[in-house]
Design an enzyme around this catalytic site. Structure first.
Site, PDB file in Angstrom:
ATOM      1  CB  CYS A   1      -6.747  75.130 134.281  1.00  0.00           C
ATOM      2  SG  CYS A   1      -6.101  74.681 135.887  1.00  0.00           S
TER       3      CYS A   1
ATOM      4  CB  CYS B   1      -3.468  72.490 137.465  1.00  0.00           C
ATOM      5  SG  CYS B   1      -1.988  73.351 137.387  1.00  0.00           S
TER       6      CYS B   1
ATOM      7  CB  CYS C   1      -7.903  78.098 140.764  1.00  0.00           C
ATOM      8  SG  CYS C   1      -7.008  79.500 140.064  1.00  0.00           S
TER       9      CYS C   1
ATOM     10  CB  CYS D   1       4.558  71.005 141.704  1.00  0.00           C
ATOM     11  SG  CYS D   1       3.242  72.010 141.029  1.00  0.00           S
TER      12      CYS D   1
ATOM     13  CG  ASN E   1      -0.992  67.062 131.044  1.00  0.00           C
ATOM     14  OD1 ASN E   1      -0.500  66.089 130.490  1.00  0.00           O
ATOM     15  ND2 ASN E   1      -0.356  67.765 131.956  1.00  0.00           N
TER      16      ASN E   1
ATOM     17  CD  GLU F   1      -4.681  67.436 141.841  1.00  0.00           C
ATOM     18  OE1 GLU F   1      -3.788  67.544 140.984  1.00  0.00           O
ATOM     19  OE2 GLU F   1      -5.882  67.381 141.576  1.00  0.00           O
TER      20      GLU F   1
ATOM     21  CG  LEU G   1       2.381  84.773 127.291  1.00  0.00           C
ATOM     22  CD1 LEU G   1       1.881  86.059 127.926  1.00  0.00           C
ATOM     23  CD2 LEU G   1       3.745  85.009 126.623  1.00  0.00           C
TER      24      LEU G   1
ATOM     25  CB  CYS H   1      -7.075  78.984 132.863  1.00  0.00           C
ATOM     26  SG  CYS H   1      -6.163  80.349 133.621  1.00  0.00           S
TER      27      CYS H   1
HETATM   28  N1  SAH Z   1      -2.209  80.129 138.816  1.00  0.00           N
HETATM   29  C1  SAH Z   1      -0.802  79.935 138.558  1.00  0.00           C
HETATM   30  C2  SAH Z   1      -0.247  78.621 139.060  1.00  0.00           C
HETATM   31  C3  SAH Z   1      -1.063  77.387 138.832  1.00  0.00           C
HETATM   32  S1  SAH Z   1      -1.243  76.805 137.177  1.00  0.00           S
HETATM   33  C4  SAH Z   1      -0.521  80.129 137.104  1.00  0.00           C
HETATM   34  O1  SAH Z   1      -1.438  80.367 136.335  1.00  0.00           O
HETATM   35  O2  SAH Z   1       0.641  80.089 136.726  1.00  0.00           O
HETATM   36  C5  SAH Z   1       0.300  76.041 136.857  1.00  0.00           C
HETATM   37  C6  SAH Z   1       0.583  75.779 135.387  1.00  0.00           C
HETATM   38  O3  SAH Z   1      -0.113  74.647 134.903  1.00  0.00           O
HETATM   39  C7  SAH Z   1       0.155  76.952 134.550  1.00  0.00           C
HETATM   40  O4  SAH Z   1       1.104  77.326 133.594  1.00  0.00           O
HETATM   41  C8  SAH Z   1      -1.101  76.406 133.931  1.00  0.00           C
HETATM   42  O5  SAH Z   1      -1.433  77.137 132.841  1.00  0.00           O
HETATM   43  C9  SAH Z   1      -0.711  74.962 133.684  1.00  0.00           C
HETATM   44  N2  SAH Z   1      -1.832  74.080 133.321  1.00  0.00           N
HETATM   45  C10 SAH Z   1      -3.115  74.157 133.718  1.00  0.00           C
HETATM   46  N3  SAH Z   1      -3.877  73.256 133.081  1.00  0.00           N
HETATM   47  C11 SAH Z   1      -3.067  72.570 132.251  1.00  0.00           C
HETATM   48  C12 SAH Z   1      -3.265  71.521 131.305  1.00  0.00           C
HETATM   49  N4  SAH Z   1      -4.455  70.997 131.098  1.00  0.00           N
HETATM   50  N5  SAH Z   1      -2.184  71.063 130.630  1.00  0.00           N
HETATM   51  C13 SAH Z   1      -0.960  71.591 130.836  1.00  0.00           C
HETATM   52  N6  SAH Z   1      -0.717  72.588 131.704  1.00  0.00           N
HETATM   53  C14 SAH Z   1      -1.761  73.080 132.408  1.00  0.00           C
END
Ligand code: SAH
Length: 355
Positions: A120, A337, A113, A106, A294, A93, A219, A117
């Protein structure tokens, strides 16, 4: 067939000479590609018919090989998200955001990935592969091509799409260097941001680059147990060490660090969390970007109510920490993401099962 997209000028010249074309033609094609965002040889008006034929027969140009599987535009017209299929069929995306100061994109750095997390959608199925330098550059240029009619260009890039950029360091930096070059779009490093979940060796390597690229740290929690539960990477690279590495980067580069903090209802949104966060960031050249989550239906995370979000921001600001709530862009188009890709895969899966 050789894909010439993303080749440096010297590499393109070599390809052209090997094909029997004049060396100076490479520079002309290079300018069409990266200064005019024209990807079809036929439209390159200073080429002869025979050159065009030769190029068509021997070369491809990645942005023309990428298929747009889905396109979603937000109701306000400010955000547009593409689900792109790379030539090998893998999809990623890319999001274009229209701000009052210009256009930013972006980009994704990996297919899927491996960071897993919990909140995500990108990592639901793990990482499949790194994107190449050309695939990262192409995400920006697909939008440059679309913006041609508006006589506009993408002026900012955030590496914040799917994937962990520090685990694909060379291609990500290669792409950013390419975009920075004055013979392409001459984008300032100050307008580029790499976002990482906290891969410390990557942060150190970025520092060695000695370029004013912005660094963002995802963070999301400042209690050890919680952060490990939300972000398994915390086991290998503890967030306290990550903040120290980011601070060193800030001192070396002069850039302010952005800490991203997703607000997850009843998980990390208490006043105590705000105070702890402020303690960790006090006196640092830093800003906190609060992201109301989200919701990812697969994982059951919710976004806190407006009042809780307000309370969190105000607590940080009272403790003299710069904090803003991320302007919501594209919530209506699954802009978080991996959400669009996951949804698309699910739909395809359902279709498949239905057959
Ligand atoms: N791996 C990198 C870049 C990709 S994630 C990183 O961790 O920074 C990009 C951002 O989107 C990160 O801050 C991630 O935590 C956030 N993100 C992922 N899932 C999300 C969600 N469900 N709602 C809001 N932000 C989210």
């Amino acid at each position: 067939m050789i894909d010439i997209f993303g080749l440096e000028l010297a590499e393109l010249e070599k390809v052209f000479v090997e094909l029997g074309l004049k060396k100076f033609r490479a520079k002309q094609v290079f300018q069409w590609l990266y200064q005019k965002s024209v990807f079809s040889f036929e439209e390159m008006r200073n080429l002869s018919k025979s050159d065009i034929e030769l190029l068509e027969k021997n070369c491809t140009v990645l942005p023309r090989e990428i298929k747009v599987l889905r396109e979603q535009n937000s109701a306000d017209g400010m955000t547009s998200k593409l689900l792109l299929a790379m030539p090998d069929g893998n999809s990623v995306e890319t999001v274009l955001m229209h701000h009052d100061y210009g256009y930013s994109v972006c980009v994704s750095s990996q297919v899927g990935c491996d960071m897993h997390c919990a909140f995500c959608a990108s990592g639901l199925k793990g990482a499949i592969r790194n994107l190449t330098k050309a695939e990262i550059v192409a995400q920006v240029y697909l939008f440059n091509e679309r913006l041609r009619s508006a006589n506009a260009l993408v002026s900012r890039v955030v590496v914040m799409g799917s994937g962990e950029p520090m685990l694909n360091f060379d291609n990500v930096l290669g792409a950013l260097d390419f975009l920075h070059d004055e013979s392409t779009c001459h984008m300032s490093y100050r307008n580029m941001t790499i976002s990482t979940c906290g891969i410390i060796p990557g942060i150190k390597r970025l520092e060695e680059q000695d370029k004013p690229i912005n660094l963002a740290i995802s963070l999301h929690a400042v209690r050890n147990e919680l952060r490990t539960a939300l972000m398994p990477v915390n086991k290998g690279f503890n967030f306290v060490d990550v903040i120290a590495a980011a601070e060193a980067y800030s001192v070396a580069s002069g850039r302010q660090i952005t800490y991203e903090y997703i607000l997850l209802k009843d998980k990390n949104d208490s006043l105590q969390d705000a105070e702890l966060l402020a303690n960790f960031l006090r006196y640092k050249h830093a800003t906190v970007n609060l992201i109301p989550a989200n919701p990812v239906p697969e994982q059951g995370f919710e976004r806190p109510g407006k009042k809780t979000i307000e309370r969190f921001v105000q607590a940080l600001q009272k403790l003299r920490i710069n904090a803003t709530v991320r302007k919501e862009m594209g919530k209506d188009i699954d802009a978080a993401c991996g959400q669009l890709r996951a949804k698309f895969a699910k739909e395809q899966g359902a279709k498949h099962e239905g057959n």
